[in-house]
Design an enzyme around this catalytic site. Sequence first.
Site, mmCIF file in Angstrom:
data_model
loop_
_atom_site.group_PDB
_atom_site.id
_atom_site.type_symbol
_atom_site.label_atom_id
_atom_site.label_comp_id
_atom_site.label_asym_id
_atom_site.label_seq_id
_atom_site.Cartn_x
_atom_site.Cartn_y
_atom_site.Cartn_z
ATOM 1 N N ASP A 331 0.856 -1.179 0.000
ATOM 2 C CA ASP A 331 0.000 0.000 0.000
ATOM 3 C C ASP A 331 0.896 1.234 0.000
ATOM 4 O O ASP A 331 2.084 1.155 0.310
ATOM 5 C CB ASP A 331 -0.886 -0.025 1.250
ATOM 6 C CG ASP A 331 -1.976 1.033 1.207
ATOM 7 O OD1 ASP A 331 -2.233 1.564 0.110
ATOM 8 O OD2 ASP A 331 -2.545 1.337 2.264
ATOM 9 N N ASP A 587 -3.939 -2.488 5.664
ATOM 10 C CA ASP A 587 -4.410 -2.121 7.000
ATOM 11 C C ASP A 587 -5.925 -2.064 7.098
ATOM 12 O O ASP A 587 -6.474 -1.952 8.183
ATOM 13 C CB ASP A 587 -3.821 -0.779 7.433
ATOM 14 C CG ASP A 587 -4.136 0.345 6.451
ATOM 15 O OD1 ASP A 587 -4.940 0.118 5.519
ATOM 16 O OD2 ASP A 587 -3.574 1.449 6.601
ATOM 17 N N ASP A 591 -8.385 -4.975 2.573
ATOM 18 C CA ASP A 591 -7.120 -5.661 2.313
ATOM 19 C C ASP A 591 -7.128 -7.109 2.799
ATOM 20 O O ASP A 591 -6.242 -7.887 2.435
ATOM 21 C CB ASP A 591 -5.965 -4.929 3.011
ATOM 22 C CG ASP A 591 -5.751 -3.529 2.468
ATOM 23 O OD1 ASP A 591 -5.777 -3.377 1.235
ATOM 24 O OD2 ASP A 591 -5.562 -2.593 3.260
#
EC number: 7.2.2.-
Length: 872
Positions: A331, A587, A591
């Site tokens: 990310d 997070d 995800d």
Amino acid sequence: MNKWTGLSAAAVLESRAQHGANLIPTKKLTPFWLLFLEQFKSLVVILLLVATILSLVVAIISGVNANWLFDHNLVIEWTQPFVILITVLANSLIGSIQEFKAQKSAHTLKSLTQPFTRVFREEGLVSLPVGEVVVGDIIFLEAGDIIPADGKVLQANHLRCMESFLTGESVPVDKSVVNTGGKGLLEQTNLLFSGAQVVFGSGVFEVTAVGLNTQVGQIVKTVDSSATKLSPLQQKLEKVGKWFSWFGLGLFVVVFLVQLGLLGFHNFSANWSIALIGAIALVVAIIPEGLVTFINVIFALSVQKLTKQKAIIKYLAAIETLGGVQIICTDKTGTLTQNKMKVVDYFCFSNTTQTDLARALCLCNNATVNTNGDSTGDPTEIALLQWLDRDGLELNHYTRVYEKAFDSNRKLMSVVVQKDNRFIVIVKGAHDVLLPLCKGLDSNQIKPLIDERASNGLRNLAVGLKVLYCFDPENTQTVNELESELDFLGSVSLQDPPRIESKAAIMACHQANITPIMITGDHLKTATAIAKELGILTDERQAILGVDLDPAKIMEYRVFARVTPQQKLEIVNAWKQAGYTVAVTGDGVNDAPALVTSDVGCCMGQTGVDIAKDAADVIISDDNFATIVNGIEQGRKTFLTCKRVLFNLFLTSIAGTIVVLLGLFVLGEVFREQLSKANHNFQVFTPTQLLIINLFVHGFPAVALAIQPVQEKLMLKPFSTKNLFYNRGGFDLIWQSLLLSFLTLLFYSLGMVYAINDPELGKSGDLINRAGATCGFMVLGGSAALNSLNLMVDRPLVATNPKHYGIVWLGALSSIFVFLLIIFINPLGLVFSTLKDLTAHPVLIGYSFGGVLLYMTINEVVKLIRLSYGSV
């Protein structure tokens, strides 16, 4: 608010019965006892437990038949099963303790959720625990609230929600009664989702889904149904363990029957226990008992190191899988960047001063930043306040009399503040909307500067104002004319800047032949700019929007922007199906599926939601990409250490098996006459001797190898966990095993020959065998102990600096010391079937150490030859 009528008590009960409670079951800690029992599923462990039971049966029956109650043989017989049992229990304890500790560490990082929400019920607006919310409830929201369930907006007063945990979008989303967004479920602006936070405004919504039926709940069900992952090494060891076990079981039956035949079937009651002990010794020789124990010890030590470096490993094997990572799908926000908007540039137009610009940005702002650093409000507005020096701006002289809140259609926010008899209109917003509202301004003068900043991934805000001498907020015409004829003040550029250490970490990835891939919900320009700055991207053609993604071309790209959770999953699967080991960072709830599917899921500890933490294998407690790279380096070291320890384990298992087999059927025949005269049933090595070799010989060096800093630059060259013994490893294992078994048998025989010719020792077959066993025991065990030094470096030991490998030297010498205790201390020699009073026989001492030195010398010569030919 009074116009909303809530559910009656009866309707609440009916709704809860039909749709369930608003609860998402949290993943409970696996009890320690269950983790302990799970360690016994291995075929190797099961076979060792069977060996324990058989040894115990032999000890009991033999003891009863021979009346050994006061005989030293009773101690010897009882020692064997308990040594095997202690081995099994030690392994199980090490594995279960570490996994339980990791579970608890991960559990403590889980965030607390808002326990209450405000609900309209028949008695009015009441505060209730979120678990009591049901489908059909009417919920009131305001800034700071966490949305308790999924629902549809009924009323929105400048309502803005942060949904990044679910969508990956890093800016708040404007909510409205009528959908003004896309057709996708998560794009619809009239829908609210459980777990999102209200950052501005207020609103009312009707609950349409609770608990596991919410979007978050659906993802939880996907995560909970996922299978347990095995690391590459675990998969290999599972196969190797099964092979050793079945091979050992087959040989056990064959050797038991053959030995029973040689001893004589006619006297089964007298010979079965002798044949059984010989067969058990063979099984113990074949099975590398320390296989799981030492790997768990190495994993546990590595996990402890990484915990200190802010990486919590939930499962021991994840550390090794981390070392084999070839692709990192990371990310952007919070992992590569600081997850904190900052003003990185500003521009004052014409005669505008920085003070003028600063004052306007402070007055046209709804965020608050306290002196202790705590802040509330929109992330962009917080960043503006943190950038500004508010001292000297005289903000208390201005009074806000009107606000026209920001919305995604206008892309503007306006306020009217009064100072004395003047009303000052301040407007901030997107350049493409605000510049046309300014008077006397050629936007072409400003546009190139703004375009350049935008191309660098910066978010730009323009600011304008005008002065009025009268203002009536009730006058609709006056209000509609506020955002016109403005004086342009300037603009500010904001960015979530990269972490200082991210660039070095990305460079380390490239050097280590690891490909970093950015997957983000942010805009393409922003993602591209950050990726180029960090070194992830060199060609902008390798960056793509999620809507433009062709699944067949996934591996051509290095940056994916505005992707959906399903697309993130497709990206991970594409690399996995191509044979790569993939790590994923995340997070948010969105995800979780990718974290589960990947080989190693890494969740951010600070910003990660509970569901993501449950799905992950590793929790990065400082949310730092560099920590992941450190974990990969430690994982590579762990795999290398495991490989070296396994080499030594397999070396002694293969050599020990050859020695026991040839000893039983060759040495037994060669020395049959001498042994039979002395009334002794010959057996090469007892199970206890082999266990001492397999545990203590490898135990100290295994721990030492795990602690010893690796000298190789593991992150500066390609690395693979695909092959356990690559680069001559398999060939070296074969020739060294043959060499060690030959030397062990040779010095075992020399020891027996010496004893046969000794006036005292030659009288007893037991002493003859003990003399040979003492020499063979020392040669096999001592050579394996010192071989850990050979495995540390490819170059000859004489060409290395001992200081660099001091810990391994200490581990090897500690193992040698254990052997010295056994062969020189009489009570221990009695238990472990070695010759007592060895000091009276210096020749046997010479044989014992001579075999070890010969093995090491041959290894050194081979290294020198390879070095001379440049093949080291």
